[in-house]
Design an enzyme around this catalytic site. Sequence first.
Site, mmCIF file in Angstrom:
data_model
loop_
_atom_site.group_PDB
_atom_site.id
_atom_site.type_symbol
_atom_site.label_atom_id
_atom_site.label_comp_id
_atom_site.label_asym_id
_atom_site.label_seq_id
_atom_site.Cartn_x
_atom_site.Cartn_y
_atom_site.Cartn_z
ATOM 1 N N ILE A 24 0.860 -1.178 0.000
ATOM 2 C CA ILE A 24 0.000 0.000 0.000
ATOM 3 C C ILE A 24 0.900 1.233 0.000
ATOM 4 C CG2 ILE A 24 -1.717 1.319 1.292
ATOM 5 C CD1 ILE A 24 -2.664 -1.293 2.533
ATOM 6 N N CYS A 25 0.542 2.197 -0.820
ATOM 7 C CA CYS A 25 1.206 3.504 -0.866
ATOM 8 C C CYS A 25 2.708 3.343 -1.113
ATOM 9 C CB CYS A 25 0.898 4.296 0.398
ATOM 10 S SG CYS A 25 1.136 6.067 0.181
ATOM 11 N N LEU A 26 3.543 3.713 -0.145
ATOM 12 C CA LEU A 26 4.985 3.638 -0.349
ATOM 13 C C LEU A 26 5.460 2.200 -0.528
ATOM 14 C CD1 LEU A 26 6.167 6.298 2.259
ATOM 15 C CD2 LEU A 26 5.985 6.558 -0.218
ATOM 16 N N GLU A 29 4.902 1.387 -4.113
ATOM 17 C CA GLU A 29 5.922 2.061 -4.916
ATOM 18 C C GLU A 29 7.259 1.325 -4.816
ATOM 19 O OE1 GLU A 29 5.930 6.146 -3.645
ATOM 20 O OE2 GLU A 29 3.911 6.491 -4.415
#
Length: 94
Positions: A24-26, A29
């Site tokens: 999730i999120c970072l 990424e």
Amino acid sequence: MRLKAIFKVLAKNDAGDHFPLYGICLGFELLTMIISKDKSILEEFNAADQACTLQFIRNTNVEGTVFQRFPPELLKKLSTDCLVMQNDHASCKI
């Protein structure tokens, strides 16, 4: 999750021992940069402190996803009301 553990999970998946790895999120990424072997995969944009809706793909099956336990009324509200908070400065170019 430690970086060493991420590489172990990815290696097991590559060997055919399928194990889900959820980012999730970072975390997402980071996973995309590791898998693509491209640190420049992110592009900058400004979505700081913005409320928005979720845009679901038509006829999406939510079984097996984080949304499977959401009541249908909440899923509908998520796509019509600004209930989602975004606070991002970069996104994957994919």
